[in-house]
Structures are given as structure tokens and as C-alpha cells.
Motif scaffolding. Sequence first.
Motif, PDB file in Angstrom:
ATOM      1  N   GLY A   1       0.839  -1.120  -0.125  1.00  0.00           N
ATOM      2  CA  GLY A   1      -0.018  -0.019   0.027  1.00  0.00           C
ATOM      3  C   GLY A   1       0.657   1.249   0.059  1.00  0.00           C
ATOM      4  N   LEU A   2       2.126   1.032   0.295  1.00  0.00           N
ATOM      5  CA  LEU A   2       2.953   2.367   0.624  1.00  0.00           C
ATOM      6  C   LEU A   2       3.213   3.286  -0.637  1.00  0.00           C
ATOM      7  CD1 LEU A   2       4.558   3.387   2.999  1.00  0.00           C
ATOM      8  CD2 LEU A   2       6.554   2.323   1.950  1.00  0.00           C
ATOM      9  N   PRO A   3       3.155   2.604  -2.083  1.00  0.00           N
ATOM     10  CA  PRO A   3       3.035   3.603  -3.263  1.00  0.00           C
ATOM     11  C   PRO A   3       1.680   4.358  -3.449  1.00  0.00           C
ATOM     12  CG  PRO A   3       4.112   1.446  -3.731  1.00  0.00           C
ATOM     13  CD  PRO A   3       3.461   1.260  -2.428  1.00  0.00           C
ATOM     14  N   LEU A   4       0.822   3.737  -2.718  1.00  0.00           N
ATOM     15  CA  LEU A   4      -0.491   4.273  -3.182  1.00  0.00           C
ATOM     16  C   LEU A   4      -0.786   5.279  -2.039  1.00  0.00           C
ATOM     17  CD1 LEU A   4      -2.399   0.891  -3.260  1.00  0.00           C
ATOM     18  CD2 LEU A   4      -2.555   2.762  -5.191  1.00  0.00           C
ATOM     19  N   ARG A   5      -0.319   5.081  -0.857  1.00  0.00           N
ATOM     20  CA  ARG A   5      -0.134   6.176   0.194  1.00  0.00           C
ATOM     21  C   ARG A   5       0.641   7.335  -0.174  1.00  0.00           C
ATOM     22  NH1 ARG A   5      -2.874   3.421   4.233  1.00  0.00           N
ATOM     23  NH2 ARG A   5      -2.072   1.325   3.969  1.00  0.00           N
ATOM     24  N   GLU A   6       1.659   7.105  -1.045  1.00  0.00           N
ATOM     25  CA  GLU A   6       2.697   8.415  -1.428  1.00  0.00           C
ATOM     26  C   GLU A   6       1.964   9.079  -2.449  1.00  0.00           C
ATOM     27  OE1 GLU A   6       6.205   6.534  -2.055  1.00  0.00           O
ATOM     28  OE2 GLU A   6       6.937   6.442   0.311  1.00  0.00           O
ATOM     29  N   HIS A   7       1.469   8.322  -3.446  1.00  0.00           N
ATOM     30  CA  HIS A   7       1.086   8.951  -4.543  1.00  0.00           C
ATOM     31  C   HIS A   7      -0.403   9.276  -4.894  1.00  0.00           C
ATOM     32  CE1 HIS A   7       5.152   8.951  -5.938  1.00  0.00           C
ATOM     33  NE2 HIS A   7       5.376   7.763  -5.853  1.00  0.00           N
ATOM     34  N   THR A   8      -1.306   8.605  -4.019  1.00  0.00           N
ATOM     35  CA  THR A   8      -2.669   8.780  -4.416  1.00  0.00           C
ATOM     36  C   THR A   8      -3.242   9.401  -3.108  1.00  0.00           C
ATOM     37  OG1 THR A   8      -3.507   6.748  -3.618  1.00  0.00           O
ATOM     38  CG2 THR A   8      -2.510   6.796  -5.659  1.00  0.00           C
ATOM     39  N   ARG A   9      -4.540   9.847  -3.355  1.00  0.00           N
ATOM     40  CA  ARG A   9      -5.293  10.221  -2.129  1.00  0.00           C
ATOM     41  C   ARG A   9      -6.214   9.515  -1.863  1.00  0.00           C
ATOM     42  NH1 ARG A   9      -5.783  16.683  -3.760  1.00  0.00           N
ATOM     43  NH2 ARG A   9      -3.490  17.343  -3.688  1.00  0.00           N
ATOM     44  N   LEU A  10      -6.231   8.218  -2.017  1.00  0.00           N
ATOM     45  CA  LEU A  10      -7.113   7.294  -1.486  1.00  0.00           C
ATOM     46  C   LEU A  10      -7.199   7.022   0.004  1.00  0.00           C
ATOM     47  CD1 LEU A  10      -6.212   4.399  -4.248  1.00  0.00           C
ATOM     48  CD2 LEU A  10      -8.213   6.128  -4.492  1.00  0.00           C
ATOM     49  N   ASP A  11      -8.446   6.566   0.205  1.00  0.00           N
ATOM     50  CA  ASP A  11      -8.383   6.555   1.765  1.00  0.00           C
ATOM     51  C   ASP A  11      -7.971   5.133   2.375  1.00  0.00           C
ATOM     52  OD1 ASP A  11     -10.619   4.621   1.662  1.00  0.00           O
ATOM     53  OD2 ASP A  11     -12.167   6.047   1.351  1.00  0.00           O
TER      54      ASP A  11
END
Length: 278
Positions: A110-120
Motif C-alpha cells: 500500500g505504500l506507493p498508493l499512500r505516497e502517490h494517491t489520495r485514496l483512503d
Amino acid sequence: MPRAEPPDQSVIEISKLSTRFGDHVVHAELDLEVHRAEIFALIGGSGSGKSTLLREMILLQRPDAGTIRVLGVDLQDLGDEETIALRQRWGVMFQHGGLFGSLTVRQNIGLPLREHTRLDDALIDEIAAWKLAMTGLEPEVGMQYPSELSGGMMKRASLARALALDPELLFLDEPTAGLDPESAGEVDQLVRKLRDQFGLTIVIITHDLDLLWQVADRAAVLAEGKVQGIGSMIELSRMDNPAIQKYFDGPRGRAAQEQARTEAQGDQSGGSPSSKPK
Ligand SMILES: Nc1ncnc2c1ncn2[C@@H]1O[C@H](COP(=O)(O)OP(=O)(O)OP(=O)(O)O)[C@@H](O)[C@H]1O
Ligand SMILES: [Mg+2]
């Protein structure tokens, strides 16, 4: 970043690339092209400059001269924002996994998603679970820490992380190194699935002859600063160049070559042209 390139365009184009470390010339006006949706292997002896080339393709290192174009974007003179945008379009699986030991597998993915998106967080967890499943890992593995994983599971988990942002292009550094034959065979299948089902372009650095014969559409042999030959393994095996022939000497190389020839003859009577011997 706009994805304007036409579907048949090269995904990577390298022209007259030169890299030196002091007096040591690693790449001497090297040219290379990787096509869309192919599984492309980079092979060559130790010190031939494969990892350096990979680092240059993913913006971790700058060449001394020449041009590199990835996904239609020139890597020279990229601004910070363009760099960040481009980095999200490829995934990299580093040789030793590169997972954070203090995070669970699911948190790592999930780390790249936390870094690059604003998804909850809930959505990120859901996507991470899906990527985990894509790489054939059981959901429980998501709760484990990297130190609790076997070598094969670790490779899959880092592949899942490389896939987190739905990349168009995937770089795999020695994806089967250190794996037992069964796990390595599973990685072979997974790589092929990613290309066949998701249309990914995949660049692999490998010494693994089985992986080369079974999944690579084309391979480039690096030696003396240049690409000595490029083509399918069968095409390479027919090239009269000692730097290339090394890969086809020895019992394993010859057996694989023989098997591939038999398979290729079978393919001519109706099989898929890209199918490789198993
Ligand atoms: N930061 C650096 N400083 C000095 N020399 C370097 C550096 N990085 C790589 N080299 C040299 O460049 C050459 C190519 O290294 P590289 O790691 O790209 O080889 P490789 O083809 O990946 O080899 P291997 O198969 O062993 O991983 C080697 O001679 C290496 O010593
Ligand atoms: Mg290397």
C-alpha cells in the motif's frame, strides 16, 4: 501525465548511451529498443553494466552521454514534477526485494498508493489485497512481516508492491535468483501472466536460462559496452559471436536450445509463435 504515445511505439529507446566510472567505460554508445508488451531480457556477464543500465532507465543514475526515452518521455532534463509523474508509470522489483521490514506485506504494497494517491485507507487496503492475490499469495500473507516470508513469497510480495500503481512497464532485477526450481517456475508463469493478461511491458535482468528460454520474447546480450546481439533466444543462439555463444555453451544451454528448436518446429504447425518450451 498524458499518455499520448501510439500503441505500437517503443516503450524504451536508448541511443548512443555512454557511461563511465573514472577511466572505466561501462557503456560505449549503446543502442537499445524495447517494444510495447514484450518480455525483454537483459543478459551479460558480471560487470557488463546491466544494473547500471537499469538504474539509468529508472532515473536513479545519469549516463554521461546519450539519450534514454521511456514511455515516450525523454529522461534528460526532466523537471521534478515530470519525474514524479513518470516514476508512477513503472514498477520496479529490486533484486533483494526492498520491502520495509517494519511494515506488514500489505502495508508495504500500500505504500506507493499512500505516497502517490489520495485514496483512503480502506480502499488502499483493498487494492493491496487485490495485488497480493494477483501475485498468487494467500490473503493471510498480507498480515505477515517480510522476515516471516520464504524467498519465493518475498519475490511475489515485492512484485505485488511493484504493481501497486498499475504500471505500464515493469522492471525485474533477477526475479528468480535464489529460488528453488518450483518457485522459479511459478515466477516464470506469473511474469507471462502479467504480460498476457494486463499487457505490461516487462524488462528482466537475469542469469536464469530457464526464465530466458521460457518467457523472454527477446533478449539483448551486453558486453564490452555495447549490445552484442538482440533477438529471440533462438535467433541469439544462431549468432556467430563468442560473447553471445557463451550463453549457449554447456549442457543446460544446449539442452534448452535443442528443446526450443523442437518446440519451434511444432509451433510452425499451428502453435503460438511466442510459446516456449516448458
Ligand atoms: N557507483 C559506481 N562506482 C564505480 N564503479 C561502478 C559503480 N557502479 C557500477 N560500477 C562498475 O560498473 C561496472 C558495471 O556494473 P553493473 O553493476 O552495472 O554490472 P552488472 O552487469 O549488473 O553485473 P552483475 O551481473 O554482477 O550484477 C562494474 O565494473 C562495476 O564495478
Ligand atoms: Mg547487476
